[in-house]
Design a protein around this motif. Structure first.
Motif, PDB file in Angstrom:
ATOM      1  N   THR A 174      -4.534   0.671   0.095  1.00 42.62           N
ATOM      2  CA  THR A 174      -4.644   0.363   1.524  1.00 42.62           C
ATOM      3  C   THR A 174      -6.024  -0.201   1.842  1.00 42.62           C
ATOM      4  N   ARG A 175      -7.052   0.410   1.292  1.00 47.57           N
ATOM      5  CA  ARG A 175      -8.409  -0.083   1.533  1.00 47.57           C
ATOM      6  C   ARG A 175      -8.637  -1.439   0.869  1.00 47.57           C
ATOM      7  N   ARG A 214      -7.149  -4.120   3.058  1.00 35.26           N
ATOM      8  CA  ARG A 214      -8.008  -4.451   4.203  1.00 35.26           C
ATOM      9  C   ARG A 214      -9.137  -5.374   3.773  1.00 35.26           C
ATOM     10  N   ARG A 215      -9.716  -5.118   2.612  1.00 40.10           N
ATOM     11  CA  ARG A 215     -10.789  -5.968   2.105  1.00 40.10           C
ATOM     12  C   ARG A 215     -10.289  -7.387   1.864  1.00 40.10           C
ATOM     13  N   ASP A 260      -7.694  -8.840   3.171  1.00 43.18           N
ATOM     14  CA  ASP A 260      -7.316  -9.481   4.440  1.00 43.18           C
ATOM     15  C   ASP A 260      -8.526 -10.043   5.171  1.00 43.18           C
TER      16      ASP A 260
END
Length: 203
Positions: free
Chosen positions: A63-64, A67-68, A70
């Motif tokens: 998930t992290r 985000r990076r 994206d």
């Protein structure tokens, strides 16, 4: 009345479990919650038990990472953007090394495997774009090249995270590796190096 899940407690337990795993500490319910202010019941409230906790730890890493990835901007240089995904991958690992290690512990199932797979799909799309815009050979297989690119980058990042290599060598080694792979796939060597070095330049 059942206690409502607290996202802050959930995140705390995920982080602590990942840290304990990385430090090879025995992870029991009591050890996990010790000093956190949470009760052992919190593990069942948030995860349904220890298997669910380990699944959540792995998933949080992806998930992290998502985000990076994206947050990587789209520019007019597809090779720069491909290299920038590698930079984002490395930064995610260095910022959350415990979660990074846990991401690839396949003893725990992923709660959302397609979401994890989507992080690799971003790399495949970036390779396809570089090919379609003429930077790579027309016959380049995006999936195959993305796999080689990820495997090489993952190996370097893992060596840094594990303390085998100092962090300072990551940028230069990753740059040389990316340039070697992408020029072998058809990009102009000088142009490729400029694109890749620009991605790593911010540090």
């Amino acid at each position: 009345m059942a206690r409502r899940p607290d996202p802050a407690v959930r995140d705390l337990l995920v982080e602590r479990a990942a840290r304990m795993l990385a430090e090879r500490e025995p992870v029991t319910l009591r050890a996990l919650v010790a000093g956190t202010g949470a009760s052992t019941m919190a593990v069942y409230t948030h995860f349904g038990g220890m298997p669910g906790l380990w699944s959540a730890v792995r998933q949080e890493g992806f998930t992290r990472l998502a985000r990076r990835l994206d947050a990587v901007p789209h520019t007019g240089d597809p090779v720069h953007d491909l290299a920038a995904l590698g930079v984002a991958y490395a930064r995610n690992a260095l910022d959350s090394p415990e979660l990074y290690r846990a991401m690839f512990d396949t003893r725990a199932d992923l709660a959302d495997a397609p979401a994890a797979d989507a992080t690799f799909d971003r790399l495949v799309v970036a390779v396809a774009r570089a090919r379609d815009e003429g930077r790579l050979d027309a016959g380049t297989d995006p999936g195959a090249l993305a796999t080689r690119y990820w495997a090489a980058g993952h190996g370097l990042v893992s060596l840094v995270v594990q303390g085998v290599l100092p962090a300072g060598v990551l940028g230069p080694l990753a740059t040389d590796t990316a340039v070697a792979l992408l020029t072998a796939a058809g990009d102009d060597p000088a142009r490729c190096r400029r694109s890749v070095e620009r991605a790593w330049a911010p540090g």
